[in-house]
Motif scaffolding. Sequence first.
Motif, mmCIF file in Angstrom:
data_model
loop_
_atom_site.group_PDB
_atom_site.id
_atom_site.type_symbol
_atom_site.label_atom_id
_atom_site.label_comp_id
_atom_site.label_asym_id
_atom_site.label_seq_id
_atom_site.Cartn_x
_atom_site.Cartn_y
_atom_site.Cartn_z
ATOM 1 N N GLY A 145 0.743 -10.647 -32.399
ATOM 2 C CA GLY A 145 -0.170 -11.245 -33.595
ATOM 3 C C GLY A 145 0.506 -12.501 -34.101
ATOM 4 N N ARG A 146 1.918 -12.383 -34.043
ATOM 5 C CA ARG A 146 2.576 -13.670 -34.656
ATOM 6 C C ARG A 146 2.524 -14.623 -33.402
ATOM 7 N N ALA A 147 2.449 -14.373 -32.172
ATOM 8 C CA ALA A 147 2.295 -15.287 -31.247
ATOM 9 C C ALA A 147 0.916 -15.935 -31.238
ATOM 10 N N VAL A 148 0.050 -15.346 -31.481
ATOM 11 C CA VAL A 148 -1.304 -15.788 -31.642
ATOM 12 C C VAL A 148 -1.425 -16.778 -32.896
ATOM 13 N N ALA A 149 -0.806 -16.158 -33.992
ATOM 14 C CA ALA A 149 -0.992 -17.044 -35.387
ATOM 15 C C ALA A 149 -0.357 -18.577 -34.874
ATOM 16 N N LEU A 150 0.906 -18.206 -34.424
ATOM 17 C CA LEU A 150 1.547 -19.690 -34.147
ATOM 18 C C LEU A 150 1.123 -20.306 -32.855
ATOM 19 N N GLY A 151 0.614 -20.007 -32.023
ATOM 20 C CA GLY A 151 0.204 -20.730 -30.742
ATOM 21 C C GLY A 151 1.409 -20.827 -29.956
ATOM 22 N N GLU A 152 2.417 -20.386 -30.201
ATOM 23 C CA GLU A 152 3.805 -20.684 -29.448
ATOM 24 C C GLU A 152 4.441 -19.168 -29.078
ATOM 25 N N PRO A 153 5.217 -19.228 -28.149
ATOM 26 C CA PRO A 153 5.818 -17.746 -27.905
ATOM 27 C C PRO A 153 6.738 -17.460 -29.071
ATOM 28 N N VAL A 154 6.798 -16.259 -28.970
ATOM 29 C CA VAL A 154 7.717 -15.510 -30.142
ATOM 30 C C VAL A 154 8.712 -14.613 -29.416
ATOM 31 N N GLN A 155 9.943 -14.578 -29.709
ATOM 32 C CA GLN A 155 10.916 -13.758 -29.241
ATOM 33 C C GLN A 155 11.499 -12.863 -30.329
ATOM 34 N N ALA A 156 11.344 -11.143 -29.915
ATOM 35 C CA ALA A 156 12.112 -10.272 -30.593
ATOM 36 C C ALA A 156 13.569 -10.163 -30.452
ATOM 37 N N VAL A 157 14.004 -9.581 -31.564
ATOM 38 C CA VAL A 157 15.584 -9.389 -31.332
ATOM 39 C C VAL A 157 15.628 -8.295 -29.958
ATOM 40 N N ASN A 158 16.736 -8.571 -29.282
ATOM 41 C CA ASN A 158 16.986 -8.076 -28.240
ATOM 42 C C ASN A 158 18.519 -7.189 -28.227
ATOM 43 N N LEU A 159 18.636 -6.099 -28.129
ATOM 44 C CA LEU A 159 20.187 -5.732 -28.288
ATOM 45 C C LEU A 159 20.388 -4.443 -27.306
ATOM 46 N N LEU A 160 21.609 -4.524 -26.979
ATOM 47 C CA LEU A 160 22.211 -3.312 -26.200
ATOM 48 C C LEU A 160 22.629 -2.088 -27.085
ATOM 49 N N VAL A 161 22.578 -0.850 -26.835
ATOM 50 C CA VAL A 161 22.804 0.237 -27.454
ATOM 51 C C VAL A 161 24.010 0.888 -26.704
ATOM 52 N N ALA A 162 25.200 1.006 -27.076
ATOM 53 C CA ALA A 162 26.370 1.657 -26.199
ATOM 54 C C ALA A 162 26.522 2.939 -27.079
ATOM 55 N N PRO A 163 26.602 4.168 -26.218
ATOM 56 C CA PRO A 163 27.075 5.264 -26.764
ATOM 57 C C PRO A 163 28.417 5.448 -27.362
#
Length: 393
Positions: A145-163
């Motif tokens: 919905g944010r990508a549509v509202a802005l008309g541009e790509p949107v990137q979420a936070v992307n993280l690695l989770v280590a045990p």
Amino acid sequence: MIASGAWLCVIPPSLALLYFSVEVLFGLRRIASLPLDGRDLDVVVVIPAHDEASLISGTVQRLRQGVRSTTRILVVADNCRDGETAALARSAGALVIERNDPSRRGKGFALDFAREFLAAAPPDAVFVLDADCTLDRGSVEATAGRAVALGEPVQAVNLLVAPAAASPLVQLSGFAMLVKNLVRARGLYRLGGGVPLFGTGMGFAWTTFSRLELATAEPVEDLRLALTLAASGIKVHFDEDTRVTSAAAELEDSLGQRRRWEHGFLANAARYAIPLLTAGVVKHSRHLGALGAHMLVPPLALLYLIAIVAAVPALALAVWTGALGPLALLSGSTAAAVTATGLAWGLEGRSELGLASLARAPLYVLWKIPLYLGFFSSRQKEWNRTRRINEKI
């Protein structure tokens, strides 16, 4: 002559260390939420999957529980050799298309194949998710919905989770990714209004997705795509309200994973950083200038390694001639970067990385030396898949 050589050795890494510090300091606070298109949008989640039989069922089932009933899940079984990925994805409730073209390997080709399939009845938005990733309920539709509202790509936070029991080196690798994909991304977004793409957790309005240059064998196709979009005047927005996580690879696989990411980053930095920075100056564009400067900052371990190497001529000059200028500049910029890294750890990374593991950071830098030497002798130029933590050799 010796003094000039010492200055030439310390100025580039000092500038990189200082810009890194600025990005981190600007990224220590959360950013505001992006505007949201609140309509009931038609959203498709596209999951490229290459030999993901060990986890695709769980990924689709978790995703199905976290999205609206109208949101479609499309799995691209891409050049699979396991004979199970497609069937398991279907049984879990996903729509599946299969692509078999061994001469064209990589996520970019899989996304292009998905786009061709969707073009017959295009959705309002597309959300790209890797097969080993998870995210919170409602996040897909929000980012779309944010990508549509802005008309541009949107990137979420992307993280690695280590045990908790993971090797300290694996935990440090996850922390380095947190600094890059959360803290520095915040800072870069504040400074320039746009960030790179991370390859997963990416939201696109269909009007944008339909025009992307996707069919490429580039090993870090996401980064290349963001840079070419920036050059054409399109920003990638940063959505801190959505977090996409995946399990960190085991130690023996982690270096190979970082090799693809960091070789790809360095290759793209060599090609795009200076032109972007120059365009930012000429066009008075904060976006292009900040992104170009960002690309001139090497990965965290390499940044500190370069600073250590640059300290040798600076120290030699100080001992032989008493001239402290180069050493003072490098020491001050390194201290600023170390302080910024410490603040990032204290505010964002402490729960994931204990102090004892953080103290092994010098070993982490040494562990990655072969990776950086390999950039010159055996550069990673093709996409490769990282073995999942629950797979056996």
